[in-house]
Design a protein around this motif. Structure first.
Motif, PDB file in Angstrom:
ATOM      1  N   VAL A  52       1.419   1.083 -12.139  1.00 24.59           N
ATOM      2  CA  VAL A  52       1.329   0.670 -10.771  1.00 24.59           C
ATOM      3  C   VAL A  52       2.087  -0.267 -10.229  1.00 24.59           C
ATOM      4  O   VAL A  52       2.983  -0.228  -9.358  1.00 24.59           O
TER       5      VAL A  52
ATOM      6  N   ALA B  75      -7.691   7.435  -6.786  1.00 21.42           N
ATOM      7  CA  ALA B  75      -7.014   8.092  -8.113  1.00 21.42           C
ATOM      8  C   ALA B  75      -7.156   6.728  -9.190  1.00 21.42           C
ATOM      9  O   ALA B  75      -7.073   7.197 -10.516  1.00 21.42           O
ATOM     10  N   LEU B  76      -7.189   5.623  -8.744  1.00 15.48           N
ATOM     11  CA  LEU B  76      -6.772   4.421  -9.617  1.00 15.48           C
ATOM     12  C   LEU B  76      -8.138   4.462 -10.759  1.00 15.48           C
ATOM     13  O   LEU B  76      -7.965   3.691 -11.639  1.00 15.48           O
TER      14      LEU B  76
ATOM     15  N   ILE C  55      -2.874   0.547 -16.833  1.00 12.62           N
ATOM     16  CA  ILE C  55      -2.295   1.516 -15.961  1.00 12.62           C
ATOM     17  C   ILE C  55      -1.738   0.633 -14.592  1.00 12.62           C
ATOM     18  O   ILE C  55      -0.523   1.004 -14.316  1.00 12.62           O
ATOM     19  N   ILE C  56      -2.497  -0.093 -14.389  1.00 13.76           N
ATOM     20  CA  ILE C  56      -2.109  -1.198 -13.473  1.00 13.76           C
ATOM     21  C   ILE C  56      -0.886  -1.994 -13.569  1.00 13.76           C
ATOM     22  O   ILE C  56       0.063  -1.937 -12.910  1.00 13.76           O
TER      23      ILE C  56
ATOM     24  N   MET D 189       0.690  -1.283  -0.057  1.00 12.46           N
ATOM     25  CA  MET D 189       0.266   0.244   0.135  1.00 12.46           C
ATOM     26  C   MET D 189       0.962   1.197  -0.023  1.00 12.46           C
ATOM     27  O   MET D 189       0.694   2.382  -0.827  1.00 12.46           O
TER      28      MET D 189
ATOM     29  N   ILE E 249       3.374   6.498  -5.449  1.00 10.64           N
ATOM     30  CA  ILE E 249       3.401   6.807  -6.806  1.00 10.64           C
ATOM     31  C   ILE E 249       2.893   8.128  -7.269  1.00 10.64           C
ATOM     32  O   ILE E 249       3.356   8.837  -7.754  1.00 10.64           O
ATOM     33  N   GLY E 250       1.659   8.537  -6.554  1.00 15.31           N
ATOM     34  CA  GLY E 250       1.230   9.780  -6.766  1.00 15.31           C
ATOM     35  C   GLY E 250       0.082   9.962  -7.932  1.00 15.31           C
ATOM     36  O   GLY E 250       0.123   9.160  -8.975  1.00 15.31           O
ATOM     37  N   ALA E 251      -0.897  10.411  -7.493  1.00 13.80           N
ATOM     38  CA  ALA E 251      -2.035  10.549  -8.296  1.00 13.80           C
ATOM     39  C   ALA E 251      -2.002  11.051  -9.592  1.00 13.80           C
ATOM     40  O   ALA E 251      -2.660  10.763 -10.450  1.00 13.80           O
TER      41      ALA E 251
ATOM     42  N   ILE F  40       2.092   1.780  -3.439  1.00 11.98           N
ATOM     43  CA  ILE F  40       1.040   2.278  -4.321  1.00 11.98           C
ATOM     44  C   ILE F  40       1.052   3.733  -3.913  1.00 11.98           C
ATOM     45  O   ILE F  40       1.179   4.724  -4.920  1.00 11.98           O
ATOM     46  N   ASN F  41       1.113   4.038  -2.744  1.00  9.06           N
ATOM     47  CA  ASN F  41       0.558   5.443  -2.523  1.00  9.06           C
ATOM     48  C   ASN F  41       1.954   6.415  -2.718  1.00  9.06           C
ATOM     49  O   ASN F  41       1.694   7.505  -2.827  1.00  9.06           O
TER      50      ASN F  41
ATOM     51  N   MET G  63      -8.833  16.609 -10.575  1.00  8.17           N
ATOM     52  CA  MET G  63      -8.701  15.826  -9.124  1.00  8.17           C
ATOM     53  C   MET G  63      -7.436  16.720  -8.389  1.00  8.17           C
ATOM     54  O   MET G  63      -6.502  17.010  -8.995  1.00  8.17           O
ATOM     55  N   SER G  64      -7.638  16.606  -7.175  1.00 12.72           N
ATOM     56  CA  SER G  64      -6.644  17.433  -6.338  1.00 12.72           C
ATOM     57  C   SER G  64      -5.702  16.361  -5.689  1.00 12.72           C
ATOM     58  O   SER G  64      -5.674  15.199  -5.775  1.00 12.72           O
ATOM     59  N   ALA G  65      -4.668  16.901  -5.084  1.00  9.91           N
ATOM     60  CA  ALA G  65      -3.666  16.139  -4.487  1.00  9.91           C
ATOM     61  C   ALA G  65      -4.047  15.389  -3.418  1.00  9.91           C
ATOM     62  O   ALA G  65      -3.400  14.473  -2.972  1.00  9.91           O
TER      63      ALA G  65
ATOM     64  N   VAL H 297      -6.731  13.670  -2.978  1.00 12.47           N
ATOM     65  CA  VAL H 297      -7.028  12.273  -3.367  1.00 12.47           C
ATOM     66  C   VAL H 297      -6.454  11.285  -3.170  1.00 12.47           C
ATOM     67  O   VAL H 297      -5.221  11.224  -3.659  1.00 12.47           O
ATOM     68  N   SER H 298      -6.813  10.158  -2.417  1.00 12.04           N
ATOM     69  CA  SER H 298      -5.960   8.984  -2.013  1.00 12.04           C
ATOM     70  C   SER H 298      -5.709   8.173  -3.310  1.00 12.04           C
ATOM     71  O   SER H 298      -6.823   8.218  -4.373  1.00 12.04           O
ATOM     72  N   MET H 299      -4.612   7.528  -3.309  1.00 12.97           N
ATOM     73  CA  MET H 299      -4.164   6.611  -4.584  1.00 12.97           C
ATOM     74  C   MET H 299      -5.358   5.520  -4.521  1.00 12.97           C
ATOM     75  O   MET H 299      -5.656   5.338  -6.014  1.00 12.97           O
ATOM     76  N   ARG H 300      -5.814   5.184  -3.626  1.00 15.57           N
ATOM     77  CA  ARG H 300      -7.097   4.349  -3.899  1.00 15.57           C
ATOM     78  C   ARG H 300      -8.028   4.466  -4.847  1.00 15.57           C
ATOM     79  O   ARG H 300      -8.781   3.903  -5.772  1.00 15.57           O
TER      80      ARG H 300
ATOM     81  N   ILE I 107      -1.274   8.694 -12.648  1.00 14.55           N
ATOM     82  CA  ILE I 107      -2.512   7.842 -13.158  1.00 14.55           C
ATOM     83  C   ILE I 107      -3.306   8.824 -13.978  1.00 14.55           C
ATOM     84  O   ILE I 107      -3.677   8.327 -15.035  1.00 14.55           O
ATOM     85  N   GLU I 108      -3.429  10.333 -13.529  1.00 14.73           N
ATOM     86  CA  GLU I 108      -4.152  10.886 -14.606  1.00 14.73           C
ATOM     87  C   GLU I 108      -3.367  11.228 -15.681  1.00 14.73           C
ATOM     88  O   GLU I 108      -4.138  11.259 -16.763  1.00 14.73           O
TER      89      GLU I 108
END
Lengths: 219, 280
Positions: free
Chosen positions: A136, B10-11, A131-132, A107, A113-115, A110-111, B1-3, B5-8, A118-119
């Motif tokens: 990821v 964001a996927l 993506i996964i 976890m 990596i940064g949103a 994964i965290n 989406m803002s920073a 947002v949790s990765m959970r 993904i965007e």
């Protein structure tokens, strides 16, 4: 008795117990990783009850003392209609505990990596599976090398719980008891076991560091 | 989406109507499966007569809880003492390791690594089986407390070192250019900041210490687990007692972990655990 005398008398059992400790460590780590991956999949799935179940699973086995879990497996489960051998109980307990820490490591991988990534991936049209698979998993695996190395060492140390149940051959911690109940070995038996543990940890740590240097992502 | 947002989350993209329906179906199925799982466990308890009130009713008596709380107090005493000793020893080991004296530094390094790479149970057996053979008698309290603190001190030394490393190098360089000695820099500049940074990590290490104390029955010290074993033979109720004790331990450790996360969040630092350190 000196270390060499203990080794002469109990050398064979020591070798067996070292090999058995290594084998149990490997089995528990592999099982823990597999179960940890499963728990992590649940925890990042879009289905709420599965997420909650995954979270609860991890919190339970992360916070329970291994002895407490072991006595439940060895003494309580037979009352509930599940009888397992001592070794199976030990392996199951260590695997459950290791899997929760493995999932925590995944976890945080994964965290890390940064949103934004993904965007970005979505904006160039990658599908969810892509993506996964492409973003990821590779990155989270590479960031978790060092924590997983530490988890492997922790797994080795947790198999010492095997000394609390009768095992043949005994594992390294149980050996201290085994030797001391058969002769006046004093400190020698302890020193031999300690060397085996420390030596194994050093080798695991060294290899883990090398692998980490190779694959680490510099952020 | 803002920073934030949790990765959970964001996927996944914002779901469309089809996906929403699929998630809904998945939710329903998983709820049913989870309920079936829980029902199976309760059924196992039921058909093996473990839900019989005779196994649970004594939890309604104050004497049961008084005895368990006495055990818990034993656990707390061992854990607190071991925590304090481990902190002092860990701090000393770390200070030795960062000292300019090469000999002292490598000695402390080796000691730290040894304590970190031995299972606490092995150290407990050392104090329980080996030391008495040399004619040294010590009370069971110390036979559990000393090994647990030794095992924790190795990890804490590394936690402290992570704290020291987190203090910006520029500050040390600035202090050196002012002509301060190594000791003075450590005392006045590095330690005050490093200690503050590692507070959440120290709290989370308490969980490991509490877990290590659960084998106190090896040296027959009356902690929570040992007292539970006494109650089991008194009431002949093994299953319920072991489950209740496990839940107590989980609750304590969970609360401790959450507290450390809260502290880390409030102070803007991270929790360093055994997992985040350099392995060797």
């Amino acid at each position: 008795m000196g270390v060499s005398e203990v080794f002469a008398e109990f050398g064979d059992v020591y070798l067996q117990s070292l090999l058995s400790t290594w084998l149990m460590t490997a089995v528990c780590f592999a099982g823990g990783l597999a179960l940890g991956i499963l728990a992590t999949v649940l925890r990042v799935s879009p289905i709420k009850p599965l997420r909650v179940a995954g979270d609860i699973y991890v919190q339970l086995f992360r916070n329970i003392p291994t002895v407490s879990l072991l006595v439940i497996f060895v003494y309580a489960l037979p009352y509930l209609g599940l009888m397992l051998s001592y070794r199976t109980c030990l392996l199951a307990c260590v695997i459950l505990v290791v899997s929760s820490f493995a999932s925590e490591n995944f976890m945080s991988g994964i965290n890390a990596i940064g949103a934004g990534q993904i965007e970005a991936a979505r904006s160039i049209g990658l599908s969810f599976v892509q993506i996964i698979r492409l973003i990821v998993i590779p990155q989270s695996l590479r960031t978790t090398v060092l924590p997983m190395t530490n988890l492997l060492i922790a797994t080795l140390l947790t198999t010492a719980m095997g000394s609390q149940v009768p095992l043949t051959p005994p594992e390294l911690t149980g050996m201290v008891n085994y030797v001391n109940s058969r002769s006046v070995a004093g400190i020698s038996a302890f020193v031999l076991s300690a060397i085996c543990y420390a030596g194994t940890s050093v080798v695991i740590g060294f290899l883990g560091n090398k692998l980490d240097e190779k694959v680490r992502i510099v952020r | 989406m803002s920073a934030t947002v949790s990765m959970r989350d964001a996927l996944y993209e914002a779901p469309g109507p089809k996906t929403r329906k699929r998630v809904l179906v998945g939710t329903a199925i998983s709820l049913v499966l989870l309920a079936l799982g829980i029902a199976f466990v309760i059924r196992q308890f039921y058909i093996n007569d473990q839900l019989n009130p005779k196994y649970w009713s004594f939890f309604g008596r104050w004497t049961t809880w008084r005895f368990l709380l006495k055990g818990l107090w034993g656990t707390i005493k061992v854990a607190a003492t071991a925590g304090v000793i481990a902190m002092a020893l860990g701090l000393l080991l770390m200070l030795g390791r960062i000292s300019p004296n090469k000999l002292l530094s490598s000695a402390c390094h080796v000691i730290t690594e040894i304590f970190r790479s031995l299972p606490s149970l092995l150290l407990i057996y050392f104090f329980f089986l080996v030391i008495p053979k040399y004619g040294i008698r010590m009370p069971s309290f110390w036979m559990i407390t000393i090994p647990v603190s030794l095992a924790a001190s190795g990890v804490l030394a590394e936690v402290f070192r992570a704290g020291v490393n987190a203090v910006p190098k520029g500050q040390v360089e600035a202090a050196m250019s002012l002509g301060m000695t190594h000791g003075k820099i450590t005392r006045k500049i590095v330690l005050p900041q490093a200690l503050k940074i590692v507070i959440p990590s120290l709290v989370s290490q308490l969980v490991v210490v509490v877990k290590d104390t659960t084998v106190a029955y090896v040296v027959s010290y009356p902690d929570l687990m040992q007292n539970a074993r006494v109650l089991i033979s008194n009431y002949d109720a093994l299953v319920s007692m072991y489950f209740v004790v496990a839940i107590i331990y989980i609750a304590i450790n969970y609360a401790t972990n959450q507290f450390s996360v809260y502290l880390a969040h409030r102070m803007g630092t991270q929790v360093v655990s055994r997992m985040d350190e350099n392995p060797v």
